[in-house]
Design a protein around this motif. Structure first.
Motif, PDB file in Angstrom:
ATOM      1  N   GLU A 113       0.743  -1.472  -0.150  1.00  0.00           N
ATOM      2  CA  GLU A 113      -0.595   0.055   0.051  1.00  0.00           C
ATOM      3  C   GLU A 113       1.171   1.039   0.063  1.00  0.00           C
ATOM      4  O   GLU A 113       2.100   1.010   0.401  1.00  0.00           O
ATOM      5  CB  GLU A 113      -1.267  -0.256   1.213  1.00  0.00           C
ATOM      6  N   ASP A 114       0.321   2.890  -0.539  1.00  0.00           N
ATOM      7  CA  ASP A 114       0.772   3.967  -0.349  1.00  0.00           C
ATOM      8  C   ASP A 114       0.865   4.116   0.923  1.00  0.00           C
ATOM      9  O   ASP A 114      -0.462   3.990   1.552  1.00  0.00           O
ATOM     10  CB  ASP A 114       0.375   4.393  -1.433  1.00  0.00           C
ATOM     11  N   ARG A 115       1.944   4.659   1.427  1.00  0.00           N
ATOM     12  CA  ARG A 115       1.466   5.218   3.163  1.00  0.00           C
ATOM     13  C   ARG A 115       2.183   7.164   2.607  1.00  0.00           C
ATOM     14  O   ARG A 115       2.962   7.092   2.287  1.00  0.00           O
ATOM     15  CB  ARG A 115       2.728   4.271   4.031  1.00  0.00           C
ATOM     16  N   CYS A 116       1.789   7.227   3.753  1.00  0.00           N
ATOM     17  CA  CYS A 116       1.895   8.338   3.939  1.00  0.00           C
ATOM     18  C   CYS A 116       2.152   9.312   5.785  1.00  0.00           C
ATOM     19  O   CYS A 116       1.298   9.050   6.341  1.00  0.00           O
ATOM     20  CB  CYS A 116       0.809  10.153   3.643  1.00  0.00           C
TER      21      CYS A 116
ATOM     22  N   TRP B 274       6.069  11.086   1.482  1.00  0.00           N
ATOM     23  CA  TRP B 274       4.801   9.676   0.473  1.00  0.00           C
ATOM     24  C   TRP B 274       5.878   8.717   0.424  1.00  0.00           C
ATOM     25  O   TRP B 274       6.718   8.801  -0.617  1.00  0.00           O
ATOM     26  CB  TRP B 274       4.393   9.975  -0.508  1.00  0.00           C
TER      27      TRP B 274
ATOM     28  N   PRO C 111       5.342   5.481  -1.475  1.00  0.00           N
ATOM     29  CA  PRO C 111       5.078   4.244  -2.782  1.00  0.00           C
ATOM     30  C   PRO C 111       4.878   2.843  -2.265  1.00  0.00           C
ATOM     31  O   PRO C 111       6.133   2.441  -2.304  1.00  0.00           O
ATOM     32  CB  PRO C 111       4.970   5.179  -3.818  1.00  0.00           C
ATOM     33  N   GLN C 112       4.208   2.075  -2.593  1.00  0.00           N
ATOM     34  CA  GLN C 112       4.598   1.107  -2.496  1.00  0.00           C
ATOM     35  C   GLN C 112       5.054   0.637  -3.878  1.00  0.00           C
ATOM     36  O   GLN C 112       5.992  -0.655  -3.324  1.00  0.00           O
ATOM     37  CB  GLN C 112       2.996  -0.362  -2.470  1.00  0.00           C
TER      38      GLN C 112
ATOM     39  N   ASP D   3       8.785   4.591  -7.852  1.00  0.00           N
ATOM     40  CA  ASP D   3       8.268   5.641  -7.657  1.00  0.00           C
ATOM     41  C   ASP D   3       9.103   6.283  -6.892  1.00  0.00           C
ATOM     42  O   ASP D   3       9.779   5.717  -5.463  1.00  0.00           O
ATOM     43  CB  ASP D   3       6.923   5.636  -7.337  1.00  0.00           C
TER      44      ASP D   3
ATOM     45  N   SER E 237      -3.097   9.984  -3.872  1.00  0.00           N
ATOM     46  CA  SER E 237      -2.845   8.239  -4.094  1.00  0.00           C
ATOM     47  C   SER E 237      -4.451   8.223  -3.208  1.00  0.00           C
ATOM     48  O   SER E 237      -4.404   7.845  -1.679  1.00  0.00           O
ATOM     49  CB  SER E 237      -1.817   8.028  -2.727  1.00  0.00           C
TER      50      SER E 237
ATOM     51  N   MET F 275      -4.055   5.723  -0.310  1.00  0.00           N
ATOM     52  CA  MET F 275      -3.222   6.312   0.487  1.00  0.00           C
ATOM     53  C   MET F 275      -3.730   6.408   1.975  1.00  0.00           C
ATOM     54  O   MET F 275      -4.906   5.948   2.014  1.00  0.00           O
ATOM     55  CB  MET F 275      -2.176   7.442   0.378  1.00  0.00           C
TER      56      MET F 275
END
Length: 365
Positions: free
Chosen positions: A158-161, A173, A175-176, A180, A284, A287
Motif C-alpha cells: 500500500e501507499d503510505r503517508c 509519501w 509509494p508501494q 516511484d 494517491s 493511501m
C-alpha cells in the motif's frame, strides 16, 4: 546488540525527548525513554532567539544551556533504562533549531545545544549537526526524517503517508512501487501557531485537546487570508520553521480582521493546519496516513484532520509499531547509526540535494 540514544527537540520548543533504541533485523526496539521540559524562562528565550531577537552572547549562552539540558536528558534516559552506557554506541542529537533559512544566496540552518557538552558529560560519542552537509550539497537540510520513514515504514502492498505533527507539519509519501520516488516536505504550521496564540492570549503554553479552539468558529475570510500565504502554494522541495510561522505572523493576520474573537482565531488556526495539510497530500486514492508527533495528542485536531483528509484513512504510527511521540528521536538515533556506519542519511529527492550524503559531525567522548 548495539544501542543508540536519540535526542530531539522540535519547533514546538517545549522540551527534549530521549529514546534508547536498537535496530534488530531492520526493526525498531525501544529500551527506554525520557522527556525533559524546557523551563519557562529558557523556552521564552529560545522563542525570542528564533524570531531574531538576540545577540551573539544570547546564542552562546543558550547553546551552552541547551547542550547541558540535552546531556541531562540523555543521562536521565540511561538511568531510567538501567543500561550500561558502555553498551550505547552513540548519541544522535538533533539540537534545537533557532533559525532555518534554506533559500537565498547564503542558505543556512542553525541548531544549538553544544554536542561537546553531551559527549563530555555522558562519556558517549555524539553525532550532531545533521542538516548542514545536505545544505552544502544544495539541499534544504530538511526534512530529514523521510529517510527513516522510508527505511522502516514503507510497504510493498500500500501507499503510505507519514504525517509528522510537530510545531511544523511535514509529510513523507512512501509509494508501494519501489520505482516511484519518495516525496517529503514541510506543509506549514501544525502546533506552532496554535501554541503561540494560546500562550499569548491565555497564558497557557498549549491548547489542551483543542478545548479552547472548540469554543470558537472558523472565520472563512481570515482562513482564506492565511491560506493565501505564498508558502502553501510553493512546490517541493520546501521547508520552514518559526522564523516564518510565528506569533507575529498570527498577529498580522488578526489585525486585518479585528472583528474576529481570540477563540475564533484559535479555531481558524486549527483549521489552517488541517486544510493546508489536506490540500498538499499526494494524489494517491488508496493511501493510508499515519500521524506522529505531539499534535496526535490533540484530539480535536486529529478529528478535524480526519474530516479534511477524508476519504483517506488517518491513523497513527502506533499501528505500525512505534509510539507517535518517539518517532523523531528514534529517527535521529538511526541517523547517528547511518553516520557511524558511513551510510547516507538524506533523500536528495526530498531535500533537493545534488546526491546522497553522509550527514553529521562526530564528537568523540
Amino acid at each position: 546488540m548495539a544501542t543508540w540514544l536519540g535526542l530531539m527537540s522540535g519547533t514546538s520548543m517545549d522540551g527534549i525527548d530521549a529514546v534508547l533504541v536498537s535496530f534488530p533485523g531492520n526493526q525498531v526496539k525501544i529500551h527506554g525513554t525520557h522527556t525533559t521540559a524546557y523551563p519557562d524562562d529558557l523556552r521564552q528565550r529560545l522563542i525570542q532567539l528564533s524570531q531574531n531577537h538576540g545577540t551573539p552572547d544570547d546564542i552562546g549562552e543558550l547553546d551552552h544551556a541547551v547542550g547541558s539540558l540535552f546531556a541531562e536528558t540523555a543521562e536521565g534516559a540511561i538511568a531510567k533504562a538501567g543500561l550500561d552506557r558502555h553498551d550505547i554506541r552513540a548519541v544522535g542529537s538533533h539540537g534545537q533549531t533557532i533559525r532555518h533559512q534554506p533559500l537565498g544566496a547564503t542558505p543556512f540552518s542553525l541548531q544549538i545545544g553544544d554536542p561537546n557538552l553531551i559527549a563530555e558529560r555522558t562519556g558517549i560519542n555524539t553525532v550532531a549537526d545533521f542538516r548542514r552537509r545536505d545544505m552544502a550539497a544544495g539541499g534544504q537540510g530538511a526534512p530529514l526524517v523521510p529517510a527513516f520513514h522510508k527505511a522502516f515504514f514503507g510497504s510493498a502492498t500500500e501507499d503510505r503517508c507519514i504525517l509528522n505533527l510537530g510545531g511544523i507539519a511535514n509529510i513523507s509519501w512512501l509509494p508501494q512501487n519501489p520505482k516511484d520516488r519518495v516525496i517529503g516536505f514541510d506543509t506549514g504550521p501544525a502546533n506552532a501557531l496554535l501554541d503561540a496564540w494560546c500562550l499569548d492570549q491565555t497564558g497557557r503554553p498549549y491548547d489542551d485537546q483543542g478545548l479552547w479552539a472548540q469554543e470558537g468558529i472558523v472565520h472563512q475570510v481570515l482562513l482564506g487570508d492565511m491560506l493565501s500565504d505564498g508558502y502553501f502554494a510553493r512546490p517541493a522541495p520546501k521547508s520552514t520553521g518559526k522564523e516564518k510561522f510565528n506569533l507575529e505572523w498570527v498577529r498580522t493576520m488578526a489585525r486585518r480582521h479585528p472583528e474576529v474573537s481570540a477563540a475564533d482565531v484559535q479555531r481558524t488556526l486549527l483549521e489552517l493546519t488541517a486544510v493546508s495539510i489536506a490540500r498538499q497530500l499526494p494524489q494517491s486514492p488508496d493511501m493510508t496516513i499515519f500521524a506522529c508527533g505531539g499534535g496526535t495528542r490533540n484530539g480535536f485536531l486529529m478529528r478535524e484532520l480526519r474530516r479534511t483528509c477524508s476519504p483517506l484513512t488517518l491513523s497513527t504510527t502506533a499501528d505500525l509499531g512505534l509510539d507517535p511521540q518517539w518517532v523523531e528521536p528514534v529517527a535521529f538515533a538511526w541517523l547517528a547509526k547511518q553516520t557511524l556506519d558511513r551510510r547516507p542519511g538524506n533523500l536528495p529527492e526530498v531535500t533537493g540535494a545534488s546526491g546522497e550524503r553522509i550527514l553529521g559531525a562526530v564528537y568523540f567522548a
